[in-house]
Design a protein around this motif. Sequence first.
Motif, PDB file in Angstrom:
ATOM      1  N   HIS A  50     -10.960  14.144   1.391  1.00 12.26           N
ATOM      2  CA  HIS A  50     -10.095  13.184   0.691  1.00 12.26           C
ATOM      3  C   HIS A  50      -9.907  11.903   1.510  1.00 12.26           C
ATOM      4  O   HIS A  50      -9.850  11.944   2.731  1.00 12.26           O
ATOM      5  CB  HIS A  50      -8.724  13.812   0.415  1.00 12.26           C
ATOM      6  CG  HIS A  50      -8.786  14.912  -0.595  1.00 12.26           C
ATOM      7  ND1 HIS A  50      -8.618  14.685  -1.943  1.00 12.26           N
ATOM      8  CD2 HIS A  50      -9.040  16.235  -0.454  1.00 12.26           C
ATOM      9  CE1 HIS A  50      -8.740  15.840  -2.593  1.00 12.26           C
ATOM     10  NE2 HIS A  50      -8.997  16.792  -1.710  1.00 12.26           N
ATOM     11  N   THR A  51      -9.789  10.801   0.792  1.00 10.60           N
ATOM     12  CA  THR A  51      -9.556   9.501   1.422  1.00 10.60           C
ATOM     13  C   THR A  51      -8.133   9.052   1.108  1.00 10.60           C
ATOM     14  O   THR A  51      -7.739   9.031  -0.060  1.00 10.60           O
ATOM     15  CB  THR A  51     -10.537   8.453   0.850  1.00 10.60           C
ATOM     16  OG1 THR A  51     -11.860   8.961   1.035  1.00 10.60           O
ATOM     17  CG2 THR A  51     -10.398   7.121   1.550  1.00 10.60           C
ATOM     18  N   PHE A  52      -7.399   8.686   2.155  1.00 10.13           N
ATOM     19  CA  PHE A  52      -6.011   8.248   1.968  1.00 10.13           C
ATOM     20  C   PHE A  52      -5.936   6.728   1.943  1.00 10.13           C
ATOM     21  O   PHE A  52      -6.610   6.053   2.707  1.00 10.13           O
ATOM     22  CB  PHE A  52      -5.132   8.808   3.096  1.00 10.13           C
ATOM     23  CG  PHE A  52      -4.746  10.237   2.870  1.00 10.13           C
ATOM     24  CD1 PHE A  52      -3.485  10.545   2.403  1.00 10.13           C
ATOM     25  CD2 PHE A  52      -5.651  11.267   3.085  1.00 10.13           C
ATOM     26  CE1 PHE A  52      -3.120  11.864   2.166  1.00 10.13           C
ATOM     27  CE2 PHE A  52      -5.301  12.590   2.859  1.00 10.13           C
ATOM     28  CZ  PHE A  52      -4.026  12.885   2.393  1.00 10.13           C
ATOM     29  N   ARG A  53      -5.097   6.210   1.059  1.00 13.65           N
ATOM     30  CA  ARG A  53      -4.933   4.758   0.936  1.00 13.65           C
ATOM     31  C   ARG A  53      -3.572   4.285   1.437  1.00 13.65           C
ATOM     32  O   ARG A  53      -3.283   3.104   1.411  1.00 13.65           O
ATOM     33  CB  ARG A  53      -5.068   4.337  -0.528  1.00 13.65           C
ATOM     34  CG  ARG A  53      -6.399   4.661  -1.153  1.00 13.65           C
ATOM     35  CD  ARG A  53      -6.581   3.827  -2.432  1.00 13.65           C
ATOM     36  NE  ARG A  53      -7.646   4.377  -3.244  1.00 13.65           N
ATOM     37  CZ  ARG A  53      -7.454   5.084  -4.350  1.00 13.65           C
ATOM     38  NH1 ARG A  53      -6.239   5.309  -4.777  1.00 13.65           N
ATOM     39  NH2 ARG A  53      -8.475   5.547  -5.035  1.00 13.65           N
ATOM     40  N   SER A  54      -2.691   5.226   1.797  1.00 14.09           N
ATOM     41  CA  SER A  54      -1.358   4.836   2.265  1.00 14.09           C
ATOM     42  C   SER A  54      -0.982   5.677   3.473  1.00 14.09           C
ATOM     43  O   SER A  54      -1.688   6.623   3.833  1.00 14.09           O
ATOM     44  CB  SER A  54      -0.321   5.063   1.155  1.00 14.09           C
ATOM     45  OG  SER A  54       0.021   6.444   1.079  1.00 14.09           O
ATOM     46  N   GLU A  55       0.145   5.303   4.079  1.00 12.25           N
ATOM     47  CA  GLU A  55       0.660   6.072   5.222  1.00 12.25           C
ATOM     48  C   GLU A  55       1.732   7.058   4.772  1.00 12.25           C
ATOM     49  O   GLU A  55       2.374   7.679   5.606  1.00 12.25           O
ATOM     50  CB  GLU A  55       1.298   5.109   6.227  1.00 12.25           C
ATOM     51  CG  GLU A  55       0.383   4.007   6.703  1.00 12.25           C
ATOM     52  CD  GLU A  55       1.130   2.806   7.277  1.00 12.25           C
ATOM     53  OE1 GLU A  55       0.534   2.091   8.074  1.00 12.25           O
ATOM     54  OE2 GLU A  55       2.308   2.580   6.890  1.00 12.25           O
ATOM     55  N   GLU A  62       0.831  -1.220   0.000  1.00  9.38           N
ATOM     56  CA  GLU A  62       0.000   0.000   0.000  1.00  9.38           C
ATOM     57  C   GLU A  62       0.860   1.263   0.000  1.00  9.38           C
ATOM     58  O   GLU A  62       0.458   2.286  -0.544  1.00  9.38           O
ATOM     59  CB  GLU A  62      -0.917   0.048   1.237  1.00  9.38           C
ATOM     60  CG  GLU A  62      -1.950  -1.037   1.314  1.00  9.38           C
ATOM     61  CD  GLU A  62      -1.351  -2.415   1.643  1.00  9.38           C
ATOM     62  OE1 GLU A  62      -0.317  -2.470   2.349  1.00  9.38           O
ATOM     63  OE2 GLU A  62      -1.904  -3.420   1.170  1.00  9.38           O
ATOM     64  N   ASN A  63       2.025   1.185   0.648  1.00  6.13           N
ATOM     65  CA  ASN A  63       2.884   2.372   0.730  1.00  6.13           C
ATOM     66  C   ASN A  63       3.872   2.478  -0.432  1.00  6.13           C
ATOM     67  O   ASN A  63       4.502   3.524  -0.618  1.00  6.13           O
ATOM     68  CB  ASN A  63       3.660   2.369   2.052  1.00  6.13           C
ATOM     69  CG  ASN A  63       2.753   2.639   3.247  1.00  6.13           C
ATOM     70  OD1 ASN A  63       1.690   3.243   3.096  1.00  6.13           O
ATOM     71  ND2 ASN A  63       3.163   2.187   4.414  1.00  6.13           N
ATOM     72  N   ALA A  64       4.010   1.403  -1.208  1.00  2.00           N
ATOM     73  CA  ALA A  64       4.914   1.465  -2.361  1.00  2.00           C
ATOM     74  C   ALA A  64       4.335   2.434  -3.405  1.00  2.00           C
ATOM     75  O   ALA A  64       3.121   2.615  -3.492  1.00  2.00           O
ATOM     76  CB  ALA A  64       5.078   0.073  -2.958  1.00  2.00           C
ATOM     77  N   HIS A  65       5.201   3.034  -4.167  1.00  2.00           N
ATOM     78  CA  HIS A  65       4.775   3.978  -5.211  1.00  2.00           C
ATOM     79  C   HIS A  65       4.492   3.189  -6.480  1.00  2.00           C
ATOM     80  O   HIS A  65       5.060   2.110  -6.642  1.00  2.00           O
ATOM     81  CB  HIS A  65       5.875   5.000  -5.467  1.00  2.00           C
ATOM     82  CG  HIS A  65       6.209   5.814  -4.265  1.00  2.00           C
ATOM     83  ND1 HIS A  65       6.603   7.140  -4.331  1.00  2.00           N
ATOM     84  CD2 HIS A  65       6.221   5.509  -2.927  1.00  2.00           C
ATOM     85  CE1 HIS A  65       6.855   7.603  -3.117  1.00  2.00           C
ATOM     86  NE2 HIS A  65       6.645   6.620  -2.250  1.00  2.00           N
TER      87      HIS A  65
END
Length: 195
Positions: free
Chosen positions: A121-126, A86-89
């Motif tokens: 806004h909704t965040f999908r990563s940290e 999830e945190n990878a680009h």
Amino acid sequence: MCGIVCYTGSEQALPLLLRGLQILEYRGYDSAGVGLLRPEAPLFQQMRAVGEVQRLIDADEVRRAMPATCGIGHTRWASHGRPSVENAHPHQDCRGTVVLVHNGDIEDHLLWRTRLKTRGHTFRSETDTEVIAHLLEEARASGLDPVAAIRAALKDLRGTYALGIMFVDIPGTIYLTKLSGSLIIGKTPHGMFAV
Ligand code: GLU
């Protein structure tokens, strides 16, 4: 230091991006990812993996990748958020209109994360990186063209960045910008790279 590889041209982007990421492995990283963009549906596809670039190369999504001649790749060295898929680009905005890879650190990302969440806004990563995607989403939605939107999104952020940015409504074009760090553009007879 982690790595960015971008390609747009007439060749298939994915093998070039994966090879580029392998060449950048010496810099050190904890995860890797690629985003592909094209004019036909599906417009955008991304694939990400934790660990070695070889794990990304072996991933099912890579074997099933759509043909595309434009894309961005990244090896991440986590500064904000643990190493995870999830945190990878690449990272995207809420609606999948913008996709980007980032080297560097956004120091005031918590402040922006709170502000952006308040604005819906909704965040999908940290990651710190994801705030840039949402700021770009807002800037484009306000009617700004891509370059003006990038300027507007970055002007109040504190930190460092090299960015490869694709807007899903503008296939074939990769926008690059940097503040500190490095980003080198190369031209070949079949297309352009940035590393
Ligand atoms: N700060 C970003 C992150 O943690 C980018 C790190 C990097 O430069 O690889 O995802």
